[in-house]
Design an enzyme around this catalytic site. Structure first.
Site, PDB file in Angstrom:
ATOM      1  N   GLY A 253       0.771  -1.241   0.000  1.00 43.21           N
ATOM      2  CA  GLY A 253       0.000   0.000   0.000  1.00 43.21           C
ATOM      3  C   GLY A 253       0.798   1.285   0.000  1.00 43.21           C
ATOM      4  O   GLY A 253       0.215   2.363   0.137  1.00 43.21           O
ATOM      5  N   GLU A 294       4.469  -6.125   1.713  1.00 40.53           N
ATOM      6  CA  GLU A 294       3.985  -6.701   0.449  1.00 40.53           C
ATOM      7  C   GLU A 294       3.736  -5.602  -0.579  1.00 40.53           C
ATOM      8  O   GLU A 294       2.588  -5.326  -0.945  1.00 40.53           O
ATOM      9  CB  GLU A 294       2.680  -7.460   0.702  1.00 40.53           C
ATOM     10  CG  GLU A 294       2.790  -8.552   1.739  1.00 40.53           C
ATOM     11  CD  GLU A 294       1.431  -8.901   2.344  1.00 40.53           C
ATOM     12  OE1 GLU A 294       0.413  -8.300   1.974  1.00 40.53           O
ATOM     13  OE2 GLU A 294       1.408  -9.777   3.214  1.00 40.53           O
ATOM     14  N   PRO A 295       4.782  -4.942  -1.048  1.00 41.55           N
ATOM     15  CA  PRO A 295       4.561  -3.845  -1.987  1.00 41.55           C
ATOM     16  C   PRO A 295       4.210  -4.324  -3.397  1.00 41.55           C
ATOM     17  O   PRO A 295       4.869  -5.228  -3.929  1.00 41.55           O
ATOM     18  CB  PRO A 295       5.920  -3.127  -1.997  1.00 41.55           C
ATOM     19  CG  PRO A 295       6.909  -4.173  -1.607  1.00 41.55           C
ATOM     20  CD  PRO A 295       6.204  -5.163  -0.734  1.00 41.55           C
ATOM     21  N   GLY A 296       3.179  -3.752  -3.952  1.00 43.04           N
ATOM     22  CA  GLY A 296       2.825  -4.032  -5.352  1.00 43.04           C
ATOM     23  C   GLY A 296       3.143  -2.805  -6.194  1.00 43.04           C
ATOM     24  O   GLY A 296       4.143  -2.745  -6.905  1.00 43.04           O
ATOM     25  N   ARG A 333      -8.219   1.797 -14.344  1.00 47.57           N
ATOM     26  CA  ARG A 333      -8.047   2.573 -13.099  1.00 47.57           C
ATOM     27  C   ARG A 333      -8.747   3.936 -13.125  1.00 47.57           C
ATOM     28  O   ARG A 333      -9.388   4.312 -12.155  1.00 47.57           O
ATOM     29  CB  ARG A 333      -6.564   2.737 -12.766  1.00 47.57           C
ATOM     30  CG  ARG A 333      -5.808   1.419 -12.587  1.00 47.57           C
ATOM     31  CD  ARG A 333      -4.434   1.588 -11.943  1.00 47.57           C
ATOM     32  NE  ARG A 333      -4.556   1.944 -10.550  1.00 47.57           N
ATOM     33  CZ  ARG A 333      -4.395   3.156 -10.069  1.00 47.57           C
ATOM     34  NH1 ARG A 333      -4.066   4.146 -10.876  1.00 47.57           N
ATOM     35  NH2 ARG A 333      -4.551   3.390  -8.796  1.00 47.57           N
ATOM     36  N   TYR A 337     -11.534   3.827 -10.247  1.00 45.92           N
ATOM     37  CA  TYR A 337     -11.130   4.488  -8.989  1.00 45.92           C
ATOM     38  C   TYR A 337     -10.984   5.996  -9.151  1.00 45.92           C
ATOM     39  O   TYR A 337     -10.369   6.639  -8.294  1.00 45.92           O
ATOM     40  CB  TYR A 337      -9.756   3.968  -8.522  1.00 45.92           C
ATOM     41  CG  TYR A 337      -9.575   2.484  -8.528  1.00 45.92           C
ATOM     42  CD1 TYR A 337     -10.302   1.666  -7.660  1.00 45.92           C
ATOM     43  CD2 TYR A 337      -8.645   1.887  -9.374  1.00 45.92           C
ATOM     44  CE1 TYR A 337     -10.103   0.300  -7.663  1.00 45.92           C
ATOM     45  CE2 TYR A 337      -8.451   0.514  -9.371  1.00 45.92           C
ATOM     46  CZ  TYR A 337      -9.178  -0.265  -8.519  1.00 45.92           C
ATOM     47  OH  TYR A 337      -8.981  -1.614  -8.516  1.00 45.92           O
ATOM     48  N   CYS A 363     -17.864   0.639 -25.937  1.00 43.98           N
ATOM     49  CA  CYS A 363     -19.245   1.122 -25.889  1.00 43.98           C
ATOM     50  C   CYS A 363     -19.711   1.282 -24.445  1.00 43.98           C
ATOM     51  O   CYS A 363     -20.622   0.578 -23.965  1.00 43.98           O
ATOM     52  CB  CYS A 363     -20.163   0.192 -26.656  1.00 43.98           C
ATOM     53  SG  CYS A 363     -19.898   0.353 -28.404  1.00 43.98           S
ATOM     54  N   GLU A 364     -19.020   2.100 -23.743  1.00 44.92           N
ATOM     55  CA  GLU A 364     -19.322   2.475 -22.358  1.00 44.92           C
ATOM     56  C   GLU A 364     -18.687   3.853 -22.192  1.00 44.92           C
ATOM     57  O   GLU A 364     -17.890   4.267 -23.022  1.00 44.92           O
ATOM     58  CB  GLU A 364     -18.620   1.542 -21.350  1.00 44.92           C
ATOM     59  CG  GLU A 364     -18.990   0.100 -21.459  1.00 44.92           C
ATOM     60  CD  GLU A 364     -20.088  -0.329 -20.511  1.00 44.92           C
ATOM     61  OE1 GLU A 364     -20.526   0.479 -19.677  1.00 44.92           O
ATOM     62  OE2 GLU A 364     -20.498  -1.494 -20.631  1.00 44.92           O
ATOM     63  N   TYR A 391      -1.530  -2.879 -11.955  1.00 38.53           N
ATOM     64  CA  TYR A 391      -2.981  -2.995 -12.125  1.00 38.53           C
ATOM     65  C   TYR A 391      -3.455  -2.367 -13.442  1.00 38.53           C
ATOM     66  O   TYR A 391      -4.551  -1.843 -13.527  1.00 38.53           O
ATOM     67  CB  TYR A 391      -3.724  -2.359 -10.936  1.00 38.53           C
ATOM     68  CG  TYR A 391      -3.220  -2.839  -9.593  1.00 38.53           C
ATOM     69  CD1 TYR A 391      -3.514  -4.126  -9.140  1.00 38.53           C
ATOM     70  CD2 TYR A 391      -2.418  -2.034  -8.783  1.00 38.53           C
ATOM     71  CE1 TYR A 391      -3.033  -4.579  -7.921  1.00 38.53           C
ATOM     72  CE2 TYR A 391      -1.935  -2.480  -7.557  1.00 38.53           C
ATOM     73  CZ  TYR A 391      -2.244  -3.752  -7.138  1.00 38.53           C
ATOM     74  OH  TYR A 391      -1.767  -4.199  -5.930  1.00 38.53           O
TER      75      TYR A 391
END
Ligand code: LLP
Length: 434
Positions: A253, A294-296, A333, A337, A363-364, A391
């Site tokens: 995080g 646990e870094p992503g 993303r 978000y 088509c959104e 991500y």
């Protein structure tokens, strides 16, 4: 049985705590120590076509070195949260650095093994999974963090004291850059609610569980070091209840700067504060602990560039739409978000800036940015989305029967294809025509 007395801590972060601002864009760019140039990115787009994800191995290395430097005073282990980007070439590069790996599904565990990670350096932090996945993880010999009383009980019945496990707790802390990526609050599904400590301890007693670690991951994009320290305080109170603890896992995080005017988590400060906590634990309980992280995003976000091509310009009364050959099927993303990704027109970098609304071809409503100032855009220009390593591709799909993009890795100054673009047959690969 002992009665657990834990002070539940809650905190809501305001904007000032989440973001701290640089004075100008140059300063921001100077701080990105390892960057691919516009020229390099144009060359890759010409060679491999668009849309294409480009990853820069040396940037990942640099980020890992920053972690090691920041936490050099403590016995710390880093497990790359591979859900951010699982391309096996990225996993192998991260393994070559000496970093360990955190998995969120049994398939990620298998990928980690395939990439060469040793079982003792693989962590499976489960959530909401069938017990059979935990059994499989145990049979593979990897570390497991258990996140429900139900699975803890099944684990106790089957393994008793014979297999060590960590416990994932929900600390009831509100933190993170967006509610959807906030995982430690009191309505979150993640972890065992800390107020159920009595129940955890009852199971530990009943089945003689070997609890070797405690785990808390409060969310993603946590700027404020104080949040990690709140977690450390909770661990501090819990340590006496668990006699066989070896590690305290503070999850991932760490915030990385997405916006020109942001900074990330102050890692040297966090390293310093963590060292103080570990020392205090030693002084108080005469016990020594490893700290796990646990870094992503921290490892792979900034290494990634997503290059798209402008397919159509559309003028309307209020804005100019720049439509690109992508959409939320490739980078979700911004839509999911409200995430900000810096966008640059690398085909016309010296032209004056104008406001554009950058949209996709799905088509959104797939708006990447609204009224963003970008160097004048022409159809055919290349737009790059920065910080797209974490991500990005990983959350992609084939929605609207569009192809997933190609992936390229730049390492030692050489670009190599590490994921080919889909072809039409890929869309039918798993379909059955009886
Ligand atoms: N550990 C656990 C248990 C996690 O659930 C996660 C992320 C991490 C570590 C790594 O967090 P990071 O260092 O990457 O922030 N898709 C969202 C982020 C979701 C994160 C899910 N869990 C996004 O694009 O912002």
């Amino acid at each position: 049985m002992k009665k657990a007395k834990i002070t539940l801590q809650r905190k809501r972060l305001n904007n000032e705590q989440i973001g701290c601002y640089f004075s100008d864009e140059d300063n921001y760019l100077r701080n990105m120590s390892t960057v691919l140039s516009k020229e390099q990115l144009r060359g890759i787009a010409n060679e491999y076509g668009t849309p294409v994800y480009v990853y820069h191995a040396e940037k990942i290395t640099g980020q890992y070195q920053k972690l090691q430097q920041a936490f050099r005073q403590t016995n710390t282990r880093f497990f790359y949260a591979c859900k951010a980007l699982t391309n096996i070439n990225i996993l192998r590069h991260i393994h070559s650095l000496g970093c360990h790996i955190d998995c969120s599904s049994i398939n990620e565990v298998h990928l980690a093994l395939r990439a060469g990670f040793e079982k003792e350096n693989i962590l499976y932090t489960s959530n909401g999974i069938a017990f059979s996945e935990i059994e499989e993880a145990v049979s593979l010999g990897v570390n497991v963090n258990i996140d429900s009383l139900s699975n803890l009980e099944k684990f106790g019945k089957k393994y008793g004291h014979s297999y060590p496990a960590g416990i994932r707790l929900r600390p009831n802390i509100m933190a993170g850059g967006h509610l959807k990526i906030s995982t430690g609050h009191e309505k979150s599904k993640f972890g065992i609610p800390i107020e159920q400590l009595d129940k955890i301890l009852a199971l530990v007693d009943q089945y003689h569980l070997h609890i070797c670690g405690l785990h808390v991951h409060t969310g993603s994009e946590i700027k404020d070091v104080a949040v990690f320290m709140q977690v450390a305080d909770i661990f501090f109170d819990l340590v006496p209840y668990f006699k066989e603890l070896q590690f305290l896992d503070l999850g991932g995080g760490f915030k990385v700067p997405y916006h020109e005017q942001e900074t990330g988590t102050d890692m040297p400060l966090l390293g310093q504060k963590l060292a103080e906590v570990i020392q205090k634990l030693k002084d108080t309980y005469h016990r020594d602990f490893q700290a796990w992280f646990e870094p992503g995003k921290y490892l792979v976000s900034e290494c990634g560039y997503f290059i798209t091509e402008v397919t159509v310009l559309k003028q309307s009364s209020s804005t100019t739409f720049a439509g690109v050959n992508s959409g939320f099927n490739h980078l979700i993303r911004p839509m999911f978000y409200e995430a900000y990704h810096r966008i640059e027109n690398i085909s016309n970098p010296n032209a004056p800036k104008q406001p554009y609304t950058v949209t996709g071809n799905i088509c959104e409503t797939d708006t990447f940015a609204t009224d963003r100032l970008i160097n004048q855009i022409r159809e055919g220009d290349l737009l790059v989305f920065y910080n797209a390593g974490a991500y990005g591709f990983e959350m992609g799909s084939n929605y609207n029967s569009r192809f997933k993009p190609a992936q390229v890795l730049v390492k030692d100054g050489r670009a190599q294809l590490i994921g080919r673009r889909d072809v039409f047959e890929d869309l039918l690969r798993n379909q059955v025509e009886p």
